[in-house]
Design a protein around this motif. Structure first.
Motif, PDB file in Angstrom:
ATOM      1  N   ASP A   1      10.608  15.392  -3.406  1.00  0.00           N
ATOM      2  CA  ASP A   1      10.688  17.127  -2.809  1.00  0.00           C
ATOM      3  C   ASP A   1       8.580  17.388  -2.945  1.00  0.00           C
ATOM      4  OD1 ASP A   1      13.732  16.323  -2.102  1.00  0.00           O
ATOM      5  OD2 ASP A   1      13.603  17.652  -3.080  1.00  0.00           O
ATOM      6  N   ALA A   2       8.505  17.329  -3.803  1.00  0.00           N
ATOM      7  CA  ALA A   2       6.686  17.796  -4.683  1.00  0.00           C
ATOM      8  C   ALA A   2       6.329  17.325  -3.704  1.00  0.00           C
ATOM      9  CB  ALA A   2       6.642  17.656  -5.811  1.00  0.00           C
ATOM     10  N   ALA A   3       6.374  15.978  -3.337  1.00  0.00           N
ATOM     11  CA  ALA A   3       4.988  15.441  -2.534  1.00  0.00           C
ATOM     12  C   ALA A   3       5.249  15.145  -1.235  1.00  0.00           C
ATOM     13  CB  ALA A   3       5.393  13.794  -2.783  1.00  0.00           C
ATOM     14  N   LEU A   4       6.478  16.053  -0.421  1.00  0.00           N
ATOM     15  CA  LEU A   4       6.520  16.036   0.571  1.00  0.00           C
ATOM     16  C   LEU A   4       6.404  17.466   1.250  1.00  0.00           C
ATOM     17  CD1 LEU A   4       9.944  13.827   1.782  1.00  0.00           C
ATOM     18  CD2 LEU A   4       7.712  13.371   1.542  1.00  0.00           C
TER      19      LEU A   4
ATOM     20  N   ILE B   1       1.896  12.918   1.409  1.00  0.00           N
ATOM     21  CA  ILE B   1       2.550  11.749   2.460  1.00  0.00           C
ATOM     22  C   ILE B   1       3.539  12.235   3.329  1.00  0.00           C
ATOM     23  CG2 ILE B   1       4.227  11.600   0.766  1.00  0.00           C
ATOM     24  CD1 ILE B   1       3.833   8.626   0.567  1.00  0.00           C
ATOM     25  N   SER B   2       3.678  11.718   4.601  1.00  0.00           N
ATOM     26  CA  SER B   2       4.900  11.614   6.055  1.00  0.00           C
ATOM     27  C   SER B   2       6.240  10.750   4.471  1.00  0.00           C
ATOM     28  CB  SER B   2       4.670  10.934   6.797  1.00  0.00           C
ATOM     29  OG  SER B   2       5.072   9.324   6.634  1.00  0.00           O
ATOM     30  N   GLU B   3       7.329  11.717   5.505  1.00  0.00           N
ATOM     31  CA  GLU B   3       8.779  11.553   4.682  1.00  0.00           C
ATOM     32  C   GLU B   3       8.864   9.580   4.880  1.00  0.00           C
ATOM     33  OE1 GLU B   3      11.983  13.407   6.415  1.00  0.00           O
ATOM     34  OE2 GLU B   3      13.256  12.481   5.110  1.00  0.00           O
ATOM     35  N   THR B   4       7.981   8.604   6.435  1.00  0.00           N
ATOM     36  CA  THR B   4       7.789   7.617   6.213  1.00  0.00           C
ATOM     37  C   THR B   4       7.964   7.016   5.763  1.00  0.00           C
ATOM     38  OG1 THR B   4       8.691   8.678   9.100  1.00  0.00           O
ATOM     39  CG2 THR B   4       8.337   6.381   8.511  1.00  0.00           C
ATOM     40  N   ASP B   5       6.407   7.839   4.868  1.00  0.00           N
ATOM     41  CA  ASP B   5       5.685   6.688   4.257  1.00  0.00           C
ATOM     42  C   ASP B   5       5.746   6.432   3.300  1.00  0.00           C
ATOM     43  OD1 ASP B   5       3.479   5.740   6.476  1.00  0.00           O
ATOM     44  OD2 ASP B   5       2.444   7.245   5.685  1.00  0.00           O
ATOM     45  N   TRP B   6       6.555   7.678   1.946  1.00  0.00           N
ATOM     46  CA  TRP B   6       7.112   8.013   1.246  1.00  0.00           C
ATOM     47  C   TRP B   6       8.665   6.836   0.710  1.00  0.00           C
ATOM     48  CZ3 TRP B   6       6.644  10.213  -3.212  1.00  0.00           C
ATOM     49  CH2 TRP B   6       8.008   9.526  -4.305  1.00  0.00           C
ATOM     50  N   ASP B   7       9.522   7.422   2.100  1.00  0.00           N
ATOM     51  CA  ASP B   7      10.365   5.903   2.143  1.00  0.00           C
ATOM     52  C   ASP B   7      10.092   4.787   2.158  1.00  0.00           C
ATOM     53  OD1 ASP B   7      12.288   8.439   1.984  1.00  0.00           O
ATOM     54  OD2 ASP B   7      13.112   8.451   3.686  1.00  0.00           O
ATOM     55  N   GLN B   8       9.678   4.289   2.857  1.00  0.00           N
ATOM     56  CA  GLN B   8       8.942   3.170   2.833  1.00  0.00           C
ATOM     57  C   GLN B   8       8.400   2.389   1.323  1.00  0.00           C
ATOM     58  OE1 GLN B   8       8.517   0.386   5.561  1.00  0.00           O
ATOM     59  NE2 GLN B   8       8.369  -0.490   4.452  1.00  0.00           N
ATOM     60  N   GLY B   9       7.311   3.529   0.715  1.00  0.00           N
ATOM     61  CA  GLY B   9       7.158   3.226  -0.527  1.00  0.00           C
ATOM     62  C   GLY B   9       8.022   2.753  -1.355  1.00  0.00           C
TER      63      GLY B   9
ATOM     64  N   ALA C   1       0.974  -1.469  -0.075  1.00  0.00           N
ATOM     65  CA  ALA C   1       0.219   0.277  -0.388  1.00  0.00           C
ATOM     66  C   ALA C   1       0.759   1.023  -0.357  1.00  0.00           C
ATOM     67  CB  ALA C   1      -0.554   0.002   1.273  1.00  0.00           C
ATOM     68  N   ALA C   2       2.077   0.965   1.124  1.00  0.00           N
ATOM     69  CA  ALA C   2       2.842   1.878   0.630  1.00  0.00           C
ATOM     70  C   ALA C   2       3.816   2.821  -0.758  1.00  0.00           C
ATOM     71  CB  ALA C   2       4.439   2.080   1.901  1.00  0.00           C
ATOM     72  N   ALA C   3       3.878   1.739  -1.268  1.00  0.00           N
ATOM     73  CA  ALA C   3       4.385   2.124  -2.782  1.00  0.00           C
ATOM     74  C   ALA C   3       3.407   2.329  -3.983  1.00  0.00           C
ATOM     75  CB  ALA C   3       4.460   0.537  -3.180  1.00  0.00           C
ATOM     76  N   ARG C   4       1.950   2.048  -3.194  1.00  0.00           N
ATOM     77  CA  ARG C   4       0.725   2.811  -3.644  1.00  0.00           C
ATOM     78  C   ARG C   4       0.826   3.861  -3.822  1.00  0.00           C
ATOM     79  NH1 ARG C   4      -3.415  -1.230  -2.361  1.00  0.00           N
ATOM     80  NH2 ARG C   4      -2.078  -2.326  -1.734  1.00  0.00           N
ATOM     81  N   ARG C   5       0.080   4.752  -2.471  1.00  0.00           N
ATOM     82  CA  ARG C   5       0.701   5.684  -2.203  1.00  0.00           C
ATOM     83  C   ARG C   5       1.621   6.544  -3.084  1.00  0.00           C
ATOM     84  NH1 ARG C   5      -0.966   3.731   2.423  1.00  0.00           N
ATOM     85  NH2 ARG C   5       0.911   4.345   4.138  1.00  0.00           N
TER      86      ARG C   5
END
Ligand SMILES: C[S@@+](CC[C@H](N)C(=O)[O-])C[C@H]1O[C@@H](n2cnc3c(N)ncnc32)[C@H](O)[C@@H]1O
Length: 270
Positions: free
Chosen positions: A226-229, A234-242, A154-158
């Motif tokens: 950078d744009a998404a954050l 999305i949070s940085e943690t969720d981004w890095d996980q995705g 789900a994180a990757a899909r986000r």
């Protein structure tokens, strides 16, 4: 007219476009060969990543490649010269205001460009104008909604959804592949055929793992970090996980699928 372009013009993006073109050469270009002496307009050539293949597959066609970015055109010209290719002419131009007479090309080729335009129908109308009656248009576009993979995440899909949303905010449509048929038909082309081309990647295709899953797709998603954050999508943690989960699909037990859409249509004879 200046159009925003979600992937930008960084050296890393240039490298990504080259990886993308090299990895997908056979899949996308295997059935595109223009006759000797025919004239071809490549619209939105970028740094020439597709231009090389177009020119090599149709060495006796005269190709005119346009883009509105002078820096990309300079790179394209350098690349084409270095490859010893002599049947390509470059010109700076906006797809919406092409500096060519009506009916002046036998064929038009456009790849990974309509997805960035706020009005793809207007761009197709402009391309239709410069194509001669009976000539063909070839359009190749991706569709990020077609990405699925194992292990699913789900994180990757986000993270992918962030890219789709940012591109939409910039006026583009990262899901345009599924719209190629109606766009071409509504632009007045006839005999429109769409052929979906699936890229399927598993560990038995190491070149695709590297060239497509990592260097083409994941690199493209990473490009909007950078744009998404910055937009608080999305949070940085969720981004890095995705992103980690996208790379996880490159492990020996992982798989990745993506579908590109190649459409061909003909300008009716009057
Ligand atoms: C994703 S790149 C694709 C480049 C190339 N077709 C490829 O597949 O590698 C999109 C290109 O379209 C160009 N572009 C976007 N809008 C344009 C417009 N209105 N007129 C001309 N070029 C445009 C951008 O400058 C960029 O080089």
């Amino acid at each position: 007219m200046k159009t925003s372009y979600v992937h930008g013009y960084s050296p890393r993006e240039a490298e990504r476009l080259l990886d993308q073109a090299q990895t997908l050469t056979e899949l996308l270009h295997c059935d595109t060969h223009y006759p000797n002496g025919s004239t071809v307009l490549e619209a939105g050539c970028g740094i020439g990543a597709q231009t090389i293949t177009l020119a090599q597959n149709s060495p006796k066609a005269q190709i005119t490649s346009i883009d509105f970015s002078p820096a990309s055109l300079a790179q394209a010209e350098e690349r084409v010269c270095a490859a010893g290719i002599q049947n390509v002419t470059f010109r700076q131009a906006d797809i919406h205001a092409l500096p060519f007479a009506d009916n002046s090309f036998d064929h038009v080729f456009v790849c990974f460009v309509l997805e960035h335009l706020p009005e793809p129908a207007r761009a197709l109308a402009s391309l239709h104008r410069v194509l001669r009656p009976g000539g063909s248009i070839t359009v190749i576009e991706g569709d990020h909604g077609s990405a699925y993979f194992s292990p699913d995440s789900a994180a990757a899909r986000r993270t992918i959804a962030c890219l789709v949303k940012i591109q939409r905010q910039m006026g583009g449509d990262a899901l345009i592949g599924r719209r190629c048929y109606p766009l071409l038909v509504n632009a007045g082309f006839e005999g429109v055929t769409i052929s979906p081309r699936m890229v399927y990647v598993d560990a038995s295709h190491p070149a695709l793992v590297e060239g497509f899953t990592k260097q083409t797709f994941t690199a493209m998603v990473e490009g909007v970090r950078d744009a998404a954050l910055g937009l608080g999508m999305i949070s940085e943690t969720d981004w890095d996980q995705g992103i980690a989960d996208l790379y996880r699909t490159c492990e020996p037990d992982g798989t990745f699928c993506y579908t590109l859409f190649k459409g061909v249509g003909i300008k009716p004879k009057e």
